[in-house]
Scaffold this motif. Structure first.
Motif, PDB file in Angstrom:
ATOM      1  N   SER A 244       8.601  -1.438 -22.147  1.00 13.06           N
ATOM      2  CA  SER A 244       9.397  -0.199 -22.193  1.00 13.06           C
ATOM      3  C   SER A 244      10.266  -0.071 -20.945  1.00 13.06           C
ATOM      4  CB  SER A 244       8.480   1.024 -22.334  1.00 13.06           C
ATOM      5  OG  SER A 244       7.525   1.042 -21.302  1.00 13.06           O
ATOM      6  N   ASP A 245      11.220   0.863 -21.026  1.00  9.09           N
ATOM      7  CA  ASP A 245      12.088   1.115 -19.878  1.00  9.09           C
ATOM      8  C   ASP A 245      11.370   1.958 -18.827  1.00  9.09           C
ATOM      9  OD1 ASP A 245      14.586   0.120 -21.248  1.00  9.09           O
ATOM     10  OD2 ASP A 245      13.986   1.721 -22.613  1.00  9.09           O
ATOM     11  N   GLN A 246      10.499   2.851 -19.327  1.00  6.78           N
ATOM     12  CA  GLN A 246       9.810   3.797 -18.439  1.00  6.78           C
ATOM     13  C   GLN A 246       8.316   3.754 -18.743  1.00  6.78           C
ATOM     14  OE1 GLN A 246      11.330   6.249 -16.497  1.00  6.78           O
ATOM     15  NE2 GLN A 246      13.449   6.099 -17.159  1.00  6.78           N
ATOM     16  N   VAL A 247       7.515   3.993 -17.721  1.00  6.22           N
ATOM     17  CA  VAL A 247       6.065   4.184 -17.933  1.00  6.22           C
ATOM     18  C   VAL A 247       5.659   5.480 -17.242  1.00  6.22           C
ATOM     19  CG1 VAL A 247       3.741   3.276 -17.502  1.00  6.22           C
ATOM     20  CG2 VAL A 247       5.597   1.700 -18.035  1.00  6.22           C
ATOM     21  N   VAL A 248       4.899   6.283 -17.958  1.00  3.68           N
ATOM     22  CA  VAL A 248       4.307   7.479 -17.351  1.00  3.68           C
ATOM     23  C   VAL A 248       2.800   7.243 -17.284  1.00  3.68           C
ATOM     24  CG1 VAL A 248       3.928   9.980 -17.563  1.00  3.68           C
ATOM     25  CG2 VAL A 248       6.090   8.963 -18.372  1.00  3.68           C
ATOM     26  N   VAL A 249       2.238   7.318 -16.091  1.00  2.00           N
ATOM     27  CA  VAL A 249       0.791   7.104 -15.956  1.00  2.00           C
ATOM     28  C   VAL A 249       0.123   8.467 -15.826  1.00  2.00           C
ATOM     29  CG1 VAL A 249      -1.032   5.860 -14.749  1.00  2.00           C
ATOM     30  CG2 VAL A 249       1.282   4.916 -14.810  1.00  2.00           C
ATOM     31  N   ALA A 250      -0.652   8.805 -16.847  1.00  2.00           N
ATOM     32  CA  ALA A 250      -1.344  10.100 -16.903  1.00  2.00           C
ATOM     33  C   ALA A 250      -2.801   9.832 -17.291  1.00  2.00           C
ATOM     34  CB  ALA A 250      -0.664  11.016 -17.920  1.00  2.00           C
ATOM     35  N   ALA A 251      -3.408   8.883 -16.571  1.00  2.00           N
ATOM     36  CA  ALA A 251      -4.736   8.384 -16.949  1.00  2.00           C
ATOM     37  C   ALA A 251      -5.855   9.068 -16.170  1.00  2.00           C
ATOM     38  CB  ALA A 251      -4.787   6.875 -16.749  1.00  2.00           C
ATOM     39  N   ALA A 252      -5.550  10.223 -15.597  1.00  2.00           N
ATOM     40  CA  ALA A 252      -6.551  10.987 -14.838  1.00  2.00           C
ATOM     41  C   ALA A 252      -7.135  10.134 -13.713  1.00  2.00           C
ATOM     42  CB  ALA A 252      -7.612  11.548 -15.764  1.00  2.00           C
ATOM     43  N   TYR A 253      -8.423  10.237 -13.487  1.00  2.00           N
ATOM     44  CA  TYR A 253      -9.049   9.576 -12.340  1.00  2.00           C
ATOM     45  C   TYR A 253      -8.798   8.051 -12.309  1.00  2.00           C
ATOM     46  CZ  TYR A 253     -13.047   7.376 -10.103  1.00  2.00           C
ATOM     47  OH  TYR A 253     -13.834   6.538  -9.403  1.00  2.00           O
ATOM     48  N   PRO A 254      -8.858   7.343 -13.473  1.00  5.71           N
ATOM     49  CA  PRO A 254      -8.594   5.894 -13.418  1.00  5.71           C
ATOM     50  C   PRO A 254      -7.167   5.511 -13.033  1.00  5.71           C
ATOM     51  CG  PRO A 254      -9.844   6.452 -15.393  1.00  5.71           C
ATOM     52  CD  PRO A 254      -9.363   7.762 -14.798  1.00  5.71           C
ATOM     53  N   THR A 255      -6.268   6.472 -12.939  1.00  6.55           N
ATOM     54  CA  THR A 255      -4.905   6.184 -12.454  1.00  6.55           C
ATOM     55  C   THR A 255      -4.965   5.452 -11.116  1.00  6.55           C
ATOM     56  OG1 THR A 255      -4.022   8.133 -13.566  1.00  6.55           O
ATOM     57  CG2 THR A 255      -2.736   7.312 -11.704  1.00  6.55           C
ATOM     58  N   ARG A 256      -5.957   5.843 -10.318  1.00  6.68           N
ATOM     59  CA  ARG A 256      -6.134   5.246  -8.989  1.00  6.68           C
ATOM     60  C   ARG A 256      -6.216   3.715  -9.066  1.00  6.68           C
ATOM     61  NH1 ARG A 256     -11.445   6.959  -5.567  1.00  6.68           N
ATOM     62  NH2 ARG A 256     -12.352   5.176  -6.617  1.00  6.68           N
ATOM     63  N   GLU A 257      -7.079   3.232  -9.974  1.00  4.17           N
ATOM     64  CA  GLU A 257      -7.252   1.773 -10.102  1.00  4.17           C
ATOM     65  C   GLU A 257      -6.045   1.125 -10.771  1.00  4.17           C
ATOM     66  OE1 GLU A 257     -10.130   3.698 -10.315  1.00  4.17           O
ATOM     67  OE2 GLU A 257     -10.508   2.836  -8.349  1.00  4.17           O
ATOM     68  N   LEU A 258      -5.449   1.832 -11.741  1.00  3.64           N
ATOM     69  CA  LEU A 258      -4.314   1.236 -12.464  1.00  3.64           C
ATOM     70  C   LEU A 258      -3.118   0.998 -11.545  1.00  3.64           C
ATOM     71  CD1 LEU A 258      -4.358   3.186 -15.857  1.00  3.64           C
ATOM     72  CD2 LEU A 258      -4.616   0.711 -15.550  1.00  3.64           C
TER      73      LEU A 258
END
Ligand SMILES: Cc1cc2nc3c(=O)[nH]c(=O)nc-3n(C[C@H](O)[C@H](O)[C@H](O)COP(=O)(O)OP(=O)(O)OC[C@H]3O[C@@H](n4cnc5c(N)ncnc54)[C@H](O)[C@@H]3O)c2cc1C
Length: 413
Positions: A244-258
């Protein structure tokens, strides 16, 4: 414009839906089912008044006191890794009077538009169960009510415009007949609302699909990286490659590792909560109630009632702690006259994604064109989910910074 959203909680889905409204071709991918984590069994309150950071003077002292008590609402589970110690130290620093005042002002300003964004969703046909009975803050002790009346004055000075009423003595049960006779008083926040949170995430997902979006469930994202051609590649456990052209990361606490492999630090910790939703006998509450001394939330949803609570920092497991839930239920029922649960609909645990200053993280990742982060809403993800989605989508689609989001940028850490 093609956009991938990682995380189908209330925040990710609100971003995804709003982007689809602006013409983006959106795919949301989640490790589990839609809205099944923090966005499921929470209290569902939409509460601008209570939009204040937990990083506050006395918060750490209270957490330590509670840590040693078996029944306290907040706890902390220390971890040996350096990141955890740093998180605690940063939370301590953010709990100063000055920083708390700045955080409170920022959240009050942001949450002022929260209710309008729920109306805007309903106006556009997003379907969910919303209740407009306000929110009662219930006190067993008069001095706590008096303290809250002072707080109300402070919120007014910060621009809080909702209606407020105070009930004492016989007026308490005239306001809410389900309450126990010994209750000292209630402060009714007349214009707050609540939703059944599961219906909000389902409603957003349904409207996203109706707009041509895609929802991928039960497929954990393992990697987010730049695509060799252009844009971004989101790879999943099952072998999907989402470009994709854009990514939105809204993975709560695991956002840290991602985001760590990209060199992006998001200081998030999990704050575990729990709830029980049940049908019962006796006089059920008709208003959502914050049961102040025990920090238990009581939310009526038609014929059922949800009791929720606990704020266990660093407790990252997903197991139901039966003792902890039993305490929430017992303490919650001590505020009610004769309502008792009979048929339990659901018992639940969820993790509030909590940053070191307990303010959300919303905005583009510096130096990573096309990567956007929306998480860390702590105790306020329902309240602030729709406004986050609307403003983030506008910012992503138009590429112009939105001033309301300035206090919540990632580069403040
Ligand atoms: C007991 C309790 C009561 C609460 N009451 C209220 C309230 O009354 N009002 C209020 O405003 N807020 C309340 N909250 C807070 C609110 O629940 C949260 O702030 C909100 O749900 C967070 O939403 P989210 O979308 O950020 O996170 P989540 O709902 O947790 O969504 C994140 C999603 O990301 C997915 N994910 C994670 N890692 C990956 C990966 N690697 N790949 C793919 N997907 C991934 C998860 O599966 C999850 O579905 C409460 C919380 C608790 C615990």
């Amino acid at each position: 414009m093609k956009t991938t959203v990682v995380g189908a909680g209330v925040v990710g889905l609100a971003c995804a839906y709003e982007l689809s409204e602006l013409g983006h071709d959106v795919t949301v991918v989640d490790a589990g089912a839609v809205g099944a984590q923090a966005s499921a069994g929470n209290a569902g309150w939409i509460t601008p008044f209570l939009s204040t950071p937990r990083a506050a003077p006395g918060a750490v002292r209270d957490a330590f006191a509670s840590f040693t008590s078996r029944e306290g609402p907040a706890r902390m589970q220390p971890h040996l890794e350096p990141g955890f110690a740093a998180w605690i130290l940063s939370f301590l620093r953010a709990s100063s009077r000055k920083r708390n005042a700045a955080g409170t002002a920022a959240l009050q300003e942001f949450s002022r538009g929260a209710l309008d964004h729920f109306d805007a969703l309903l106006d556009r046909g997003v379907s969910f169960d919303q209740y407009t009975d306000g929110l009662g803050v219930v006190f067993k002790q008069e001095r706590n009510l008096e303290h809250y009346e002072q707080l109300a004055g402070r919120m007014r000075s910060l621009g809080y415009q909702g209606g407020l009423s105070v009930y004492r003595g016989d007026d308490v049960r005239a306001f809410e007949p389900a309450l126990h006779r010994d209750i000292a008083g209630v402060l009714h926040l007349e214009t707050e609302r609540h939703v059944r949170p599961e219906t909000l995430t389902q409603g957003l997902a349904k409207s996203l699909v109706a707009n041509g979006g895609t929802v991928v469930e039960h497929d954990r994202v393992t990697t987010i990286r730049r695509d060799s051609n252009r844009g971004w590649l989101v790879a999943t456990e099952s072998g999907r490659d989402l470009r994709s052209d854009q990514v939105v990361v809204a993975a709560a606490y695991p956002t840290r590792e991602l985001l760590r492999p990209l060199g992006i630090k998001v200081p998030l910790e999990a704050a575990k909560g729990t709830s029980m939703t049940a049908f019962g006998t006796g006089v059920a509450p008709t208003h959502p109630l914050k049961l102040y001394e025990n920090m238990v939330a009581c939310s009526p949803f038609g014929n059922s009632v949800r009791l929720s609570g606990t704020f266990d920092i660093g407790v990252r497991n997903h197991e139901l702690n039966h003792k902890r839930l039993a305490t929430v239920i017992r303490q919650g029922l001590s505020y009610l006259d004769n309502w008792r649960p009979t048929d339990v609909e659901v018992k639940w645990v969820g993790h509030r994604p909590t940053t070191v200053d307990d303010l959300p993280v919303i905005g583009p990742a510096d130096g990573q064109d096309g990567l956007y982060v929306a998480t860390g809403h702590g105790t306020l993800g329902v309240t602030l989910g729709p406004i986050t989605g609307a403003l983030a989508a506008r910012e992503i689609a138009q590429g112009a910074p939105c001033k309301e989001l300035e206090p919540f940028r990632l580069n403040r850490f």
